[in-house]
Write a protein that holds these residues in place. Structure first.
Motif, PDB file in Angstrom:
ATOM      1  N   LEU A 442     -39.704   2.446 -36.743  1.00  0.00           N
ATOM      2  CA  LEU A 442     -39.562   4.017 -35.915  1.00  0.00           C
ATOM      3  C   LEU A 442     -41.255   4.867 -35.652  1.00  0.00           C
ATOM      4  O   LEU A 442     -40.394   5.426 -35.225  1.00  0.00           O
ATOM      5  N   LYS A 443     -42.009   4.040 -35.396  1.00  0.00           N
ATOM      6  CA  LYS A 443     -43.158   4.931 -35.336  1.00  0.00           C
ATOM      7  C   LYS A 443     -43.522   4.496 -34.056  1.00  0.00           C
ATOM      8  O   LYS A 443     -43.948   5.734 -33.410  1.00  0.00           O
ATOM      9  N   LYS A 444     -43.284   3.422 -33.822  1.00  0.00           N
ATOM     10  CA  LYS A 444     -43.199   2.925 -32.479  1.00  0.00           C
ATOM     11  C   LYS A 444     -41.747   4.424 -31.256  1.00  0.00           C
ATOM     12  O   LYS A 444     -42.096   4.492 -30.442  1.00  0.00           O
ATOM     13  N   ALA A 445     -40.574   4.279 -32.111  1.00  0.00           N
ATOM     14  CA  ALA A 445     -39.695   5.306 -31.185  1.00  0.00           C
ATOM     15  C   ALA A 445     -39.841   6.567 -31.315  1.00  0.00           C
ATOM     16  O   ALA A 445     -39.702   7.281 -30.754  1.00  0.00           O
ATOM     17  N   VAL A 446     -40.730   7.523 -32.573  1.00  0.00           N
ATOM     18  CA  VAL A 446     -40.759   8.552 -32.243  1.00  0.00           C
ATOM     19  C   VAL A 446     -42.629   8.850 -31.906  1.00  0.00           C
ATOM     20  O   VAL A 446     -42.471  10.067 -31.570  1.00  0.00           O
ATOM     21  N   ARG A 447     -43.217   7.755 -31.769  1.00  0.00           N
ATOM     22  CA  ARG A 447     -44.506   7.794 -30.712  1.00  0.00           C
ATOM     23  C   ARG A 447     -43.659   8.730 -29.214  1.00  0.00           C
ATOM     24  O   ARG A 447     -44.471  10.429 -28.830  1.00  0.00           O
ATOM     25  N   SER A 448     -43.206   8.154 -28.346  1.00  0.00           N
ATOM     26  CA  SER A 448     -42.538   9.304 -27.188  1.00  0.00           C
ATOM     27  C   SER A 448     -42.282  10.587 -27.383  1.00  0.00           C
ATOM     28  O   SER A 448     -42.785  11.820 -26.632  1.00  0.00           O
ATOM     29  N   LEU A 449     -42.201  11.296 -28.403  1.00  0.00           N
ATOM     30  CA  LEU A 449     -40.993  12.384 -28.812  1.00  0.00           C
ATOM     31  C   LEU A 449     -42.465  12.679 -29.255  1.00  0.00           C
ATOM     32  O   LEU A 449     -42.723  14.094 -28.814  1.00  0.00           O
ATOM     33  N   PHE A 450     -43.179  12.373 -30.303  1.00  0.00           N
ATOM     34  CA  PHE A 450     -44.622  12.819 -30.036  1.00  0.00           C
ATOM     35  C   PHE A 450     -45.418  13.586 -29.159  1.00  0.00           C
ATOM     36  O   PHE A 450     -45.878  14.863 -29.389  1.00  0.00           O
ATOM     37  N   ASN A 451     -45.904  12.475 -27.891  1.00  0.00           N
ATOM     38  CA  ASN A 451     -46.789  12.720 -27.756  1.00  0.00           C
ATOM     39  C   ASN A 451     -46.143  13.562 -26.470  1.00  0.00           C
ATOM     40  O   ASN A 451     -46.894  14.754 -25.871  1.00  0.00           O
ATOM     41  N   GLU A 452     -45.069  13.918 -25.911  1.00  0.00           N
ATOM     42  CA  GLU A 452     -44.042  15.097 -25.338  1.00  0.00           C
ATOM     43  C   GLU A 452     -44.172  15.805 -25.677  1.00  0.00           C
ATOM     44  O   GLU A 452     -44.535  17.158 -25.197  1.00  0.00           O
ATOM     45  N   LYS A 453     -44.092  15.893 -27.200  1.00  0.00           N
ATOM     46  CA  LYS A 453     -44.449  17.493 -28.018  1.00  0.00           C
ATOM     47  C   LYS A 453     -45.434  18.088 -27.860  1.00  0.00           C
ATOM     48  O   LYS A 453     -45.678  19.057 -27.008  1.00  0.00           O
ATOM     49  N   ASN A 454     -46.554  16.662 -27.789  1.00  0.00           N
ATOM     50  CA  ASN A 454     -47.814  17.774 -28.283  1.00  0.00           C
ATOM     51  C   ASN A 454     -48.735  17.212 -27.119  1.00  0.00           C
ATOM     52  O   ASN A 454     -50.068  17.494 -26.708  1.00  0.00           O
ATOM     53  N   ASP A 455     -49.047  16.974 -25.574  1.00  0.00           N
ATOM     54  CA  ASP A 455     -49.186  16.909 -24.906  1.00  0.00           C
ATOM     55  C   ASP A 455     -48.350  17.422 -23.630  1.00  0.00           C
ATOM     56  O   ASP A 455     -47.714  16.717 -22.829  1.00  0.00           O
ATOM     57  N   PRO A 456     -48.487  18.546 -24.308  1.00  0.00           N
ATOM     58  CA  PRO A 456     -47.470  19.086 -22.212  1.00  0.00           C
ATOM     59  C   PRO A 456     -48.062  19.348 -21.541  1.00  0.00           C
ATOM     60  O   PRO A 456     -48.782  19.626 -20.958  1.00  0.00           O
ATOM     61  N   LYS A 457     -46.713  18.979 -20.903  1.00  0.00           N
ATOM     62  CA  LYS A 457     -46.733  19.512 -19.283  1.00  0.00           C
ATOM     63  C   LYS A 457     -47.270  21.254 -19.177  1.00  0.00           C
ATOM     64  O   LYS A 457     -46.949  22.369 -19.728  1.00  0.00           O
ATOM     65  N   PRO A 458     -48.531  21.267 -17.614  1.00  0.00           N
ATOM     66  CA  PRO A 458     -48.251  22.952 -17.701  1.00  0.00           C
ATOM     67  C   PRO A 458     -47.360  23.929 -17.574  1.00  0.00           C
ATOM     68  O   PRO A 458     -46.195  23.735 -17.285  1.00  0.00           O
ATOM     69  N   LYS A 459     -47.409  25.169 -18.520  1.00  0.00           N
ATOM     70  CA  LYS A 459     -46.342  25.767 -18.644  1.00  0.00           C
ATOM     71  C   LYS A 459     -46.259  26.707 -17.307  1.00  0.00           C
ATOM     72  O   LYS A 459     -44.978  27.617 -16.951  1.00  0.00           O
ATOM     73  N   THR A 460     -47.506  26.735 -16.323  1.00  0.00           N
ATOM     74  CA  THR A 460     -47.353  27.881 -15.275  1.00  0.00           C
ATOM     75  C   THR A 460     -47.551  26.180 -14.206  1.00  0.00           C
ATOM     76  O   THR A 460     -48.265  25.512 -14.696  1.00  0.00           O
ATOM     77  N   PRO A 461     -47.127  26.946 -12.905  1.00  0.00           N
ATOM     78  CA  PRO A 461     -46.556  25.830 -11.829  1.00  0.00           C
ATOM     79  C   PRO A 461     -48.552  25.489 -11.504  1.00  0.00           C
ATOM     80  O   PRO A 461     -49.511  26.487 -11.582  1.00  0.00           O
ATOM     81  N   ILE A 462     -48.827  23.924 -10.990  1.00  0.00           N
ATOM     82  CA  ILE A 462     -49.744  23.264 -10.922  1.00  0.00           C
ATOM     83  C   ILE A 462     -50.132  24.086  -9.220  1.00  0.00           C
ATOM     84  O   ILE A 462     -51.365  24.584  -9.100  1.00  0.00           O
ATOM     85  N   ASP A 463     -49.590  23.813  -8.067  1.00  0.00           N
ATOM     86  CA  ASP A 463     -49.538  24.641  -7.153  1.00  0.00           C
ATOM     87  C   ASP A 463     -49.332  26.002  -6.782  1.00  0.00           C
ATOM     88  O   ASP A 463     -48.464  26.232  -7.969  1.00  0.00           O
TER      89      ASP A 463
END
Length: 463
Positions: A442-463
């Motif tokens: 279970l811990k392995k299964a939720v890790r990607s969801l947790f990382n996606e939530k907490n390592d957010p992509k920039p909310k403003t465009p990089i370019d």
């Protein structure tokens, strides 16, 4: 040696019997012999155990029981926790039957682990005071419990170094000075058990480009040899030289340089906040960390001193979005000076930003769907939250109530039944009563969801 008696009463326990005066004298005597009172938590005890294991070739469980006044079961539980603490350092805890327990791995990693444990030890504040204030009057108490170092012994070393290098205290900031002394104490304790560092010729040749730093390191090791009354291997001088360089103080910056640094940090904080949609202006740990780090970076950039970042590949792999934000923020500064920052230097800045994001991390808002009664629900919730810090179960419902719920507020649904519905919230089917293997999965299964939530992509465009 005291009139106090140990009274054993069958069925009731053991107690000390004596006058109030005698018990106070015994308490004062014990306080002078051991700093155990300074260990206020299980985490501090485990850190002290790690220091004990790293400063001895082998340590028996019975010795840890007597030293820390805990049961065998508590020591065994602590050792399990210690294994998880040392794992990120790529170190291993070895149990060798009657021989005892030890930690194995690369020497520099073991020293880095010691450094981390000593920085977290309450004794660090006492060391800071000894370095910054008059240290003529000492109590003889132990510092950095687990290392068998008394306050008097550390003061003796400080005095030898101050006689050898009178300007050292003025040349370094207090934080970096204490870090440098910790590294010296690590050399001392590892050498006592014949665990000396071995460095490559390429690494030593690289450090020789930093003029003057070898002389400082040589004087520090010379002082340590005077303290030990024995010679140390040459590689220990180079080892200390690496930290003489690493802790180059920002106090040497001219006013104009310091102002340039302050402006650059403000630009970074503002740029990171805009790109990630977060407010970092009140994060004093981030701002102070950047100030301390960039003081040294300023000198490296100004004098064209190149460094290698051994963590760069890991940073690019584990924090790609964070590094992307740092890279863009440096470009946006439009500063000819700071625009010279190498990829290696930007990698270090990404770690500071990653640490700030780590402090802002939130667990996955989770809905638990099950037909269990309250008792079954409680054990399931306890197991999940104790083993998966990535999950916070906000509510538990029966499966027939699911259609009436607004699932948009949840990051995750955990269910003991297959759910036949269309929705955007991810769901994971779990066993009725999770065993240890299922919890790991279970811990392995939720890790990607947790990382996606907490390592957010920039909310403003990089370019």
């Amino acid at each position: 040696s005291t009139p106090i008696k140990l009274i054993r009463t069958p069925g009731m326990g053991i107690k000390l019997s004596g006058s109030h005066k005698d018990t106070l004298e015994l308490a004062n005597h014990l306080n002078k012999q051991t700093p155990i009172a300074s260990i206020q938590s299980a985490n501090q005890r485990r850190s002290a155990m790690i220091l004990r294991l790293l400063s001895n070739k082998n340590t028996k469980i019975s010795e840890l029981m007597h030293e820390f006044y805990v049961s065998r079961a508590t020591v065994q539980k602590d050792l399990v926790k210690i294994e998880s603490i040392i794992q990120p350092f790529e170190l291993t805890l070895y149990r060798q039957g009657s021989t005892g327990i030890n930690i194995r791995g690369k020497e520099r990693r073991m020293r880095n682990l010691m450094f981390e444990m000593m920085l977290e030890d309450p004794s660090i504040q006492i060391l800071n005071n000894l370095l910054s204030e008059n240290n003529e009057h000492t109590s003889g108490e132990y510092l950095f419990y687990g290392l068998d170092l008394t306050e008097d012994e550390i003061v003796h070393l400080i005095k030898i170094i101050e006689q050898k290098i009178p300007t050292l205290k003025q040349a370094y900031t207090p934080a970096f000075l204490s870090h440098l002394y910790i590294r010296l104490l690590i050399v001392l304790k590892r050498h006592e058990i014949n665990q000396d560092v071995s460095l490559t010729e390429a690494f030593k040749a690289e450090l020789m480009h930093y003029e003057g730093t070898y002389d400082v390191a040589h004087d520090l090791i010379d002082a340590l040899e005077h303290y030990l009354k024995k010679a140390l291997p040459e590689d220990e001088t180079t080892y200390i030289q690496a930290y003489v360089i690493a802790y180059l103080p920002g106090a040497t910056l001219a006013l104009q340089d310091a102002e340039s640094l302050e402006v650059f940090i403000e630009q970074l904080i503002q740029s990171w906040g805009q790109m990630l949609g977060m407010n970092f202006k009140q994060d004093t740990l981030l701002i102070n960390g950047l100030e301390e780090h960039l003081n040294a970076v300023y000198l490296r950039v100004k004098h064209g001193i190149q460094i290698s970042n051994p963590l760069l590949n890991d940073i690019l792999e584990q924090y790609p979005h964070t590094f992307e934000v740092v890279q863009k923020s440096v470009e946006q500064s439009n500063d000819l000076f700071w625009g010279k920052l190498s990829t290696e230097e930007q990698g270090f800045l990404a770690l500071y930003l990653a640490s700030a994001l780590e402090r802002k991390k939130e667990p996955l808002k989770t809905l638990l769907v099950t037909d269990f009664g309250r008792s079954g629900q409680m054990i399931l919730i306890q197991k999940i939250e104790n083993h998966c810090r990535e999950i916070s179960i906000l509510e538990t419902i029966k499966i027939h109530d699911l259609p009436a719920y607004d699932l948009s507020i949840y990051d995750l649904i955990l269910t003991t039944h297959d759910l036949h519905f269309q929705g955007h919230t991810p769901s994971i089917v779990i066993h009725n009563l999770l065993n240890d293997d299922a919890l790991i999965q279970l811990k392995k299964a939720v890790r990607s969801l947790f990382n996606e939530k907490n390592d957010p992509k920039p909310k403003t465009p990089i370019d």
